[in-house]
Design an enzyme around this catalytic site. Sequence first.
Site, PDB file in Angstrom:
ATOM      1  N   HIS A  17      20.138  57.726   9.479  1.00  0.00           N
ATOM      2  CA  HIS A  17      21.547  57.331   9.504  1.00  0.00           C
ATOM      3  C   HIS A  17      21.805  56.297   8.407  1.00  0.00           C
ATOM      4  O   HIS A  17      20.885  55.918   7.664  1.00  0.00           O
ATOM      5  CB  HIS A  17      21.973  56.834  10.892  1.00  0.00           C
ATOM      6  CG  HIS A  17      21.150  55.693  11.430  1.00  0.00           C
ATOM      7  ND1 HIS A  17      21.074  54.479  10.800  1.00  0.00           N
ATOM      8  CD2 HIS A  17      20.378  55.585  12.536  1.00  0.00           C
ATOM      9  CE1 HIS A  17      20.302  53.665  11.496  1.00  0.00           C
ATOM     10  NE2 HIS A  17      19.848  54.320  12.555  1.00  0.00           N
ATOM     11  N   HIS A  20      19.386  53.279   7.926  1.00  0.00           N
ATOM     12  CA  HIS A  20      18.158  53.553   7.163  1.00  0.00           C
ATOM     13  C   HIS A  20      18.496  53.712   5.683  1.00  0.00           C
ATOM     14  O   HIS A  20      17.756  53.267   4.805  1.00  0.00           O
ATOM     15  CB  HIS A  20      17.485  54.847   7.636  1.00  0.00           C
ATOM     16  CG  HIS A  20      17.234  54.915   9.112  1.00  0.00           C
ATOM     17  ND1 HIS A  20      17.708  55.935   9.904  1.00  0.00           N
ATOM     18  CD2 HIS A  20      16.561  54.072   9.934  1.00  0.00           C
ATOM     19  CE1 HIS A  20      17.329  55.735  11.160  1.00  0.00           C
ATOM     20  NE2 HIS A  20      16.637  54.610  11.209  1.00  0.00           N
ATOM     21  N   CYS A 125       9.238  47.140  26.735  1.00  0.00           N
ATOM     22  CA  CYS A 125      10.420  47.946  26.402  1.00  0.00           C
ATOM     23  C   CYS A 125       9.976  49.059  25.461  1.00  0.00           C
ATOM     24  O   CYS A 125       9.486  48.801  24.364  1.00  0.00           O
ATOM     25  CB  CYS A 125      11.506  47.092  25.736  1.00  0.00           C
ATOM     26  SG  CYS A 125      12.839  48.115  25.083  1.00  0.00           S
ATOM     27  N   CYS A 128      11.821  49.137  21.994  1.00  0.00           N
ATOM     28  CA  CYS A 128      11.289  48.201  20.979  1.00  0.00           C
ATOM     29  C   CYS A 128       9.824  48.473  20.700  1.00  0.00           C
ATOM     30  O   CYS A 128       9.282  47.969  19.722  1.00  0.00           O
ATOM     31  CB  CYS A 128      11.347  46.749  21.447  1.00  0.00           C
ATOM     32  SG  CYS A 128      12.942  46.104  21.827  1.00  0.00           S
ATOM     33  N   CYS A 142      16.653  44.873  28.255  1.00  0.00           N
ATOM     34  CA  CYS A 142      16.401  44.559  26.852  1.00  0.00           C
ATOM     35  C   CYS A 142      17.753  44.453  26.143  1.00  0.00           C
ATOM     36  O   CYS A 142      18.577  45.361  26.257  1.00  0.00           O
ATOM     37  CB  CYS A 142      15.567  45.677  26.222  1.00  0.00           C
ATOM     38  SG  CYS A 142      15.663  45.654  24.428  1.00  0.00           S
ATOM     39  N   HIS A 145      18.208  47.504  23.695  1.00  0.00           N
ATOM     40  CA  HIS A 145      18.209  48.892  24.174  1.00  0.00           C
ATOM     41  C   HIS A 145      18.910  49.080  25.508  1.00  0.00           C
ATOM     42  O   HIS A 145      19.012  50.204  25.998  1.00  0.00           O
ATOM     43  CB  HIS A 145      16.781  49.428  24.197  1.00  0.00           C
ATOM     44  CG  HIS A 145      16.188  49.507  22.819  1.00  0.00           C
ATOM     45  ND1 HIS A 145      15.441  48.483  22.285  1.00  0.00           N
ATOM     46  CD2 HIS A 145      16.319  50.433  21.849  1.00  0.00           C
ATOM     47  CE1 HIS A 145      15.102  48.800  21.045  1.00  0.00           C
ATOM     48  NE2 HIS A 145      15.630  49.970  20.757  1.00  0.00           N
ATOM     49  N   LYS A 297      27.932  48.294  17.595  1.00  0.00           N
ATOM     50  CA  LYS A 297      26.604  48.756  17.221  1.00  0.00           C
ATOM     51  C   LYS A 297      26.657  50.274  17.053  1.00  0.00           C
ATOM     52  O   LYS A 297      27.373  50.956  17.773  1.00  0.00           O
ATOM     53  CB  LYS A 297      25.643  48.408  18.362  1.00  0.00           C
ATOM     54  CG  LYS A 297      24.362  47.789  17.855  1.00  0.00           C
ATOM     55  CD  LYS A 297      23.404  47.559  18.967  1.00  0.00           C
ATOM     56  CE  LYS A 297      22.081  48.123  18.464  1.00  0.00           C
ATOM     57  NZ  LYS A 297      20.916  47.648  19.119  1.00  0.00           N
ATOM     58  N   LYS A 300      24.460  56.713  19.425  1.00  0.00           N
ATOM     59  CA  LYS A 300      24.813  58.106  19.716  1.00  0.00           C
ATOM     60  C   LYS A 300      25.837  58.177  20.843  1.00  0.00           C
ATOM     61  O   LYS A 300      26.765  58.964  20.804  1.00  0.00           O
ATOM     62  CB  LYS A 300      23.551  58.860  20.156  1.00  0.00           C
ATOM     63  CG  LYS A 300      22.757  59.402  18.999  1.00  0.00           C
ATOM     64  CD  LYS A 300      21.723  60.378  19.527  1.00  0.00           C
ATOM     65  CE  LYS A 300      20.666  60.617  18.481  1.00  0.00           C
ATOM     66  NZ  LYS A 300      19.367  61.004  19.027  1.00  0.00           N
TER      67      LYS A 300
HETATM   68  N1  MSP Z   1       9.274  52.001  12.611  1.00  0.00           N
HETATM   69  C1  MSP Z   1       9.731  50.658  12.600  1.00  0.00           C
HETATM   70  C2  MSP Z   1       9.366  49.970  11.297  1.00  0.00           C
HETATM   71  C3  MSP Z   1       7.901  49.954  10.978  1.00  0.00           C
HETATM   72  S1  MSP Z   1       7.605  49.241   9.413  1.00  0.00           S
HETATM   73  C4  MSP Z   1       5.957  49.018   9.372  1.00  0.00           C
HETATM   74  C5  MSP Z   1      11.258  50.630  12.739  1.00  0.00           C
HETATM   75  N2  MSP Z   1      11.906  51.743  12.437  1.00  0.00           N
HETATM   76  S2  MSP Z   1      13.499  51.959  12.547  1.00  0.00           S
HETATM   77  O1  MSP Z   1      13.697  53.372  12.319  1.00  0.00           O
HETATM   78  O2  MSP Z   1      14.015  51.419  13.744  1.00  0.00           O
HETATM   79  O3  MSP Z   1      14.093  51.230  11.309  1.00  0.00           O
HETATM   80  C6  MSP Z   1      14.487  49.891  11.320  1.00  0.00           C
HETATM   81  C7  MSP Z   1      15.061  49.566   9.965  1.00  0.00           C
HETATM   82  O4  MSP Z   1      16.146  50.467   9.644  1.00  0.00           O
HETATM   83  C8  MSP Z   1      15.680  48.195   9.808  1.00  0.00           C
HETATM   84  O5  MSP Z   1      14.734  47.183   9.576  1.00  0.00           O
HETATM   85  C9  MSP Z   1      16.579  48.433   8.625  1.00  0.00           C
HETATM   86  O6  MSP Z   1      15.788  48.512   7.476  1.00  0.00           O
HETATM   87  C10 MSP Z   1      17.162  49.797   8.930  1.00  0.00           C
HETATM   88  N3  MSP Z   1      18.374  49.728   9.773  1.00  0.00           N
HETATM   89  C11 MSP Z   1      18.569  50.441  10.911  1.00  0.00           C
HETATM   90  N4  MSP Z   1      19.822  50.182  11.381  1.00  0.00           N
HETATM   91  C12 MSP Z   1      20.447  49.298  10.591  1.00  0.00           C
HETATM   92  C13 MSP Z   1      21.700  48.646  10.627  1.00  0.00           C
HETATM   93  N5  MSP Z   1      22.615  48.897  11.552  1.00  0.00           N
HETATM   94  N6  MSP Z   1      21.966  47.715   9.671  1.00  0.00           N
HETATM   95  C14 MSP Z   1      21.054  47.420   8.695  1.00  0.00           C
HETATM   96  N7  MSP Z   1      19.865  48.017   8.658  1.00  0.00           N
HETATM   97  C15 MSP Z   1      19.517  48.986   9.552  1.00  0.00           C
HETATM   98  O7  MSP Z   1      11.788  49.597  13.091  1.00  0.00           O
END
Ligand code: MSP
Length: 507
Positions: A17, A20, A125, A128, A142, A145, A297, A300
Amino acid sequence: MKYYLTTPIYYVNDSPHIGHAYTTIAADVLSRFKRLCGDDVYFLTGTDEHGAKICAAALSAGVEPAQFCDRISQEFRRAWKSLSVTNDYFVRTTDERHEKAVAKFLLKLYESGAVKKGKYEGLYCVGCEKFLAEDDLVDGCCPDHKQKPKIHSEENWFFQLSDYQQKLIDIISDPNTGSLRILPAERRNEILGKLRANKLENVSISRSALDWGIRLPFDKTQTAYVWVDALLNYVTAIGYGDDEKAFAGYWPCDLHLMAKDILWFHTVIWPAMLMAAGLPLPKTVFAHGFFTIDGQKMSKTLGNVIKPQDLIDKFGVDASRYLVLSLFPFGSDGDISWQALTDKYNTDLANNLGNLVSRTLTMVEKYFGGTIPERKPSDAFLSVTGPLLDIRILYKDLAFSEILSNIQKAVDLANRHIESTSPWKMAKENNPELSDVLHDLIHAIGHIAFQILPFMPALAQSVWECIGETGRIEESALGYFSRKMVYAPKTGQKVKKPAALFPRIQG
Ligand code: MSP
């Protein structure tokens, strides 16, 4: 100089999304910028595929975890390709090379005594993938979540994190001995504050009841905790435990980029793991802000998730890259909405940048038969764009939105120059300075194309061709940022008027 930078590896329980995409595009812009400075860049991204959360997602999709991971990991790969992301490698935690190297690393920790058996009981959790303390909970749930954590008790292996508390404080707080820089400064202070206030607890690094993970080499009844497995991607992807020469060429990492949600893992657990294994620490960890969509936030259930393809469908690839990084400062939290994205598109791209290029080229065609006119007597294009700030400093701070507003300022000034000189009047009056004005505008456009290149690579290339250049703009821009930021218009060269670069979009 080598420059190794990473994004987080993203969980495959969810499709990619805009959150990412935000981190990944930022990392791509920085990689492109560094390459243009002549650095040997290694840009890593990938997917995080083990653990209870992924297992549950596969189960509810009715497929085997491995098959499920293949599918979603592929979606990430495709999303990055379609956003012109130039990662050098895409790591998956289910890669055999990664799995073997993780086992080697864990064995090393075990043999050095950094990992010991223990019993754990706590509130876990799954969202997380970590244990929560009572006071982390909001109404028993949490806070991220909105689920009640499960009581989880088991005998497993613990990494002796508490041994590293003082060392962590030292390396983070002392900018001289401290090799680990945490940016922005507020985030560094937050981490230091937490490290100073609470005694660090040892962390459990294995699970006995979960098969979907990497088996511990010293206890085959257990699998590695997903976070330990995941963090190791940063070393396994470049050859740890497999190709030591390649590994030594890139490690330590220059920059781990992520949002603030996972900063603790990267600045406390990860450095401690590296210290325990006798490896150098990453140089910088930068945590950007989190954003909400229309004040909420992204989720889905709310149905407000924006996918990379939704953005591309509406704005095109380059404009999408521009827009996500332009809306608010990189280190801060922010809110986005379709309306704000559309307004920004129309103001900055359709009205300002698109208009500058189109008006200038139309006039070169009309008044000079489409060839770039000469400038006499001296070069004075800076009167058009204003002083070009040394944007390298802004790149150092990852100040992407400031870089973009700086470029917009130059575009705006160039547009004003058109208004104030009124070339159409000069043409009527046969004013000989008309050629100077149009030459200067082409000059300004060339600079702007170089500056916008890391953000909008395809757009920069087409602007480049419009101002009579041939070949890849990257080749001409190589060294532009590291040297004197020079560009010179090719007098006498034919310009090419583009189709509308940024057609206006309705809100
Ligand atoms: N798999 C773990 C990370 C392991 S790294 C060794 C993880 N994955 S995640 O899919 O949840 O991705 C988190 C990351 O996605 C955040 O740190 C950020 O880089 C990005 N983001 C996800 N949602 C976001 C927002 N709403 N706003 C900004 N960044 C976002 O955690």
